[in-house]
Design a protein around this motif. Structure first.
Motif, PDB file in Angstrom:
ATOM      1  N   ARG A 103       2.554 -10.809   4.045  1.00 33.46           N
ATOM      2  CA  ARG A 103       1.568  -9.729   4.025  1.00 33.46           C
ATOM      3  C   ARG A 103       0.209 -10.256   3.582  1.00 33.46           C
ATOM      4  O   ARG A 103      -0.824  -9.929   4.180  1.00 33.46           O
ATOM      5  CB  ARG A 103       2.037  -8.610   3.094  1.00 33.46           C
ATOM      6  CG  ARG A 103       1.061  -7.434   3.029  1.00 33.46           C
ATOM      7  CD  ARG A 103       1.542  -6.425   1.998  1.00 33.46           C
ATOM      8  NE  ARG A 103       1.548  -7.018   0.671  1.00 33.46           N
ATOM      9  CZ  ARG A 103       2.158  -6.473  -0.384  1.00 33.46           C
ATOM     10  NH1 ARG A 103       2.823  -5.342  -0.247  1.00 33.46           N
ATOM     11  NH2 ARG A 103       2.109  -7.055  -1.559  1.00 33.46           N
ATOM     12  N   ASN A 118      -4.671  -3.096  10.437  1.00 32.71           N
ATOM     13  CA  ASN A 118      -3.576  -4.064  10.379  1.00 32.71           C
ATOM     14  C   ASN A 118      -2.234  -3.372  10.142  1.00 32.71           C
ATOM     15  O   ASN A 118      -1.221  -3.749  10.740  1.00 32.71           O
ATOM     16  CB  ASN A 118      -3.837  -5.090   9.276  1.00 32.71           C
ATOM     17  CG  ASN A 118      -4.879  -6.124   9.684  1.00 32.71           C
ATOM     18  OD1 ASN A 118      -4.934  -6.537  10.834  1.00 32.71           O
ATOM     19  ND2 ASN A 118      -5.712  -6.524   8.749  1.00 32.71           N
ATOM     20  N   TYR A 119      -2.206  -2.357   9.276  1.00 34.92           N
ATOM     21  CA  TYR A 119      -0.964  -1.623   9.039  1.00 34.92           C
ATOM     22  C   TYR A 119      -0.548  -0.837  10.285  1.00 34.92           C
ATOM     23  O   TYR A 119       0.653  -0.718  10.574  1.00 34.92           O
ATOM     24  CB  TYR A 119      -1.121  -0.689   7.846  1.00 34.92           C
ATOM     25  CG  TYR A 119      -0.754  -1.325   6.523  1.00 34.92           C
ATOM     26  CD1 TYR A 119       0.548  -1.287   6.049  1.00 34.92           C
ATOM     27  CD2 TYR A 119      -1.724  -1.973   5.756  1.00 34.92           C
ATOM     28  CE1 TYR A 119       0.882  -1.870   4.841  1.00 34.92           C
ATOM     29  CE2 TYR A 119      -1.399  -2.564   4.545  1.00 34.92           C
ATOM     30  CZ  TYR A 119      -0.089  -2.513   4.085  1.00 34.92           C
ATOM     31  OH  TYR A 119       0.231  -3.108   2.893  1.00 34.92           O
ATOM     32  N   GLN A 123       3.106  -1.532  12.336  1.00 34.65           N
ATOM     33  CA  GLN A 123       4.154  -0.556  12.614  1.00 34.65           C
ATOM     34  C   GLN A 123       4.356  -0.335  14.105  1.00 34.65           C
ATOM     35  O   GLN A 123       5.483  -0.117  14.559  1.00 34.65           O
ATOM     36  CB  GLN A 123       3.804   0.777  11.934  1.00 34.65           C
ATOM     37  CG  GLN A 123       3.697   0.697  10.423  1.00 34.65           C
ATOM     38  CD  GLN A 123       5.005   0.284   9.762  1.00 34.65           C
ATOM     39  OE1 GLN A 123       6.085   0.555  10.277  1.00 34.65           O
ATOM     40  NE2 GLN A 123       4.900  -0.354   8.608  1.00 34.65           N
ATOM     41  N   GLY A 128       7.207  -3.365  11.589  1.00 32.19           N
ATOM     42  CA  GLY A 128       7.028  -3.407  10.140  1.00 32.19           C
ATOM     43  C   GLY A 128       7.276  -4.756   9.514  1.00 32.19           C
ATOM     44  O   GLY A 128       7.335  -4.858   8.275  1.00 32.19           O
ATOM     45  N   TRP A 130       5.985  -8.316   8.513  1.00 33.12           N
ATOM     46  CA  TRP A 130       4.783  -9.122   8.373  1.00 33.12           C
ATOM     47  C   TRP A 130       4.993 -10.531   8.929  1.00 33.12           C
ATOM     48  O   TRP A 130       4.083 -11.117   9.530  1.00 33.12           O
ATOM     49  CB  TRP A 130       4.360  -9.207   6.911  1.00 33.12           C
ATOM     50  CG  TRP A 130       3.847  -7.934   6.350  1.00 33.12           C
ATOM     51  CD1 TRP A 130       4.507  -7.071   5.517  1.00 33.12           C
ATOM     52  CD2 TRP A 130       2.546  -7.344   6.579  1.00 33.12           C
ATOM     53  NE1 TRP A 130       3.707  -5.989   5.218  1.00 33.12           N
ATOM     54  CE2 TRP A 130       2.498  -6.137   5.841  1.00 33.12           C
ATOM     55  CE3 TRP A 130       1.431  -7.728   7.322  1.00 33.12           C
ATOM     56  CZ2 TRP A 130       1.375  -5.312   5.839  1.00 33.12           C
ATOM     57  CZ3 TRP A 130       0.309  -6.917   7.320  1.00 33.12           C
ATOM     58  CH2 TRP A 130       0.287  -5.725   6.588  1.00 33.12           C
TER      59      TRP A 130
END
Length: 329
Positions: A103, A118-119, A123, A128, A130
């Motif tokens: 992450r 980025n999140y 997803q 999910g 990294w």
């Protein structure tokens, strides 16, 4: 007729108290197997096998270094060093699988995109994970320099009309990228081991190192750098990132290389804004009639990434007589 109470045994009070204690002891009996829920237990090996002996860490570093300190050491390593460390042993491999390390690496590599974006990409595209995002999403590497080696043949001066000599000319394009969206560009005939010490923002214009700005969209890179002088010229570069292995990102194909003229007002803007000015320009567009737009067709060899720790031993330091042509792959 005798009743049931006539045949009932009379139990002494001392014995009755003992029986009561035994009954209570039955109901509160400890069941050790209930304490094992949620605890990983090493399977018991067959009797007589070597695996039945108590497990003791054989490596001295595992005996002396607590897991907390090992985690701190890994947290200060680069992602590519983490990949090398994961090949040491099984314990290190499982420890490095911790998503915290990946992450941090992803948010730093794509910091220009922002945390929220980025999140969202994490997803929607990478389930999910990294680590999966680090291996699969194209990115520009910042732990080294991208090098493009170009050669061409130039006719020499004929002496006494006996021979017609030719010269094999070799020159390099160097690009160093930073996570903030800036990059450095240098065009030189010097070898990479001599150039790497100048590829920083402290270098002067005498070293012919120019700074520019870039944007990354999927695997496409748009970059622009301004050459100052009497006739300011902007260099527009379009690149495509690829890798020889998953997550390597060690190659860049040069899609187009265009030089155009800019007027005095455009030449006075900061270097980080030059990309916004030339955005949307056509390949034949120029804003200075004295500097025509030129779409270069030569010197389009793909860029190869060289990490900083391999600069001194890179094949790009070989002279022309030992490597007349290089295939990037």
């Amino acid at each position: 007729m005798a009743s049931r109470s006539d045949f009932a045994l009379s139990v002494p009070s001392e014995l009755e108290s003992v029986l009561r204690l035994r009954t209570v002891d039955y109901f509160i009996t400890r069941r050790p197997w209930l304490d094992l829920y949620g605890i990983n237990v090493r399977p018991v090996a067959p009797f007589g096998s070597a695996s039945r002996k108590p497990y003791v860490e054989s490596a001295l570093i595992h005996q002396c270094l607590p897991d907390e300190l090992l985690f701190e050491v890994f947290a200060r390593m680069t992602p590519y060093d983490l990949g090398k460390a994961s090949c040491v042993c099984r314990k290190w491999r499982y420890t490095i699988r911790n998503p915290v390390f990946w992450r941090i690496a992803c948010l730093k590599a794509w910091q220009v995109s922002g945390v929220v974006e980025n999140y969202r990409i994490l997803q929607s595209k990478y389930d999910g994970s990294w680590r999966k995002m680090w291996l699969s999403r194209p990115r520009l590497r910042t732990d080294g320099i991208y090098v493009s080696r170009n050669t061409y043949i130039r006719a020499g001066v004929a002496e006494w009309k006996v021979t017609n000599p030719v010269h094999l000319v070799c020159y390099f394009r160097y690009m160093r990228f930073f996570p903030s969206g800036r990059f450095l560009y240098k065009n030189s005939s010097q070898k990479i081991k001599d150039v790497v010490k100048f590829m920083n923002f402290r270098s002067s214009k005498v070293d012919s190192v120019f700074g520019g700005h870039y944007t990354l969209s999927d695997d496409k890179v748009e970059a622009a750098v301004l050459y100052p002088g009497m006739r300011p010229t902007v260099l527009r570069i379009r690149l495509r990132i690829r890798g020889t292995t998953a997550g390597a990102n060690n190659r860049m194909d040069l899609i187009s290389l265009v030089t155009s003229g800019v007027n005095s007002s455009e030449a006075s803007v900061p270097e980080e804004d030059i990309l916004g000015i030339v955005e949307g320009w056509q390949d034949d567009e120029t804003h200075n009639p004295d500097v025509p737009a030129v779409s270069h067709k030569r010197g389009m060899t793909p860029f190869v990434f060289v990490p900083f720790d391999q600069v001194e031993t890179s094949v790009f330091n070989l002279p022309v007589e030992k490597m007349d042509y290089y295939v990037p792959g």
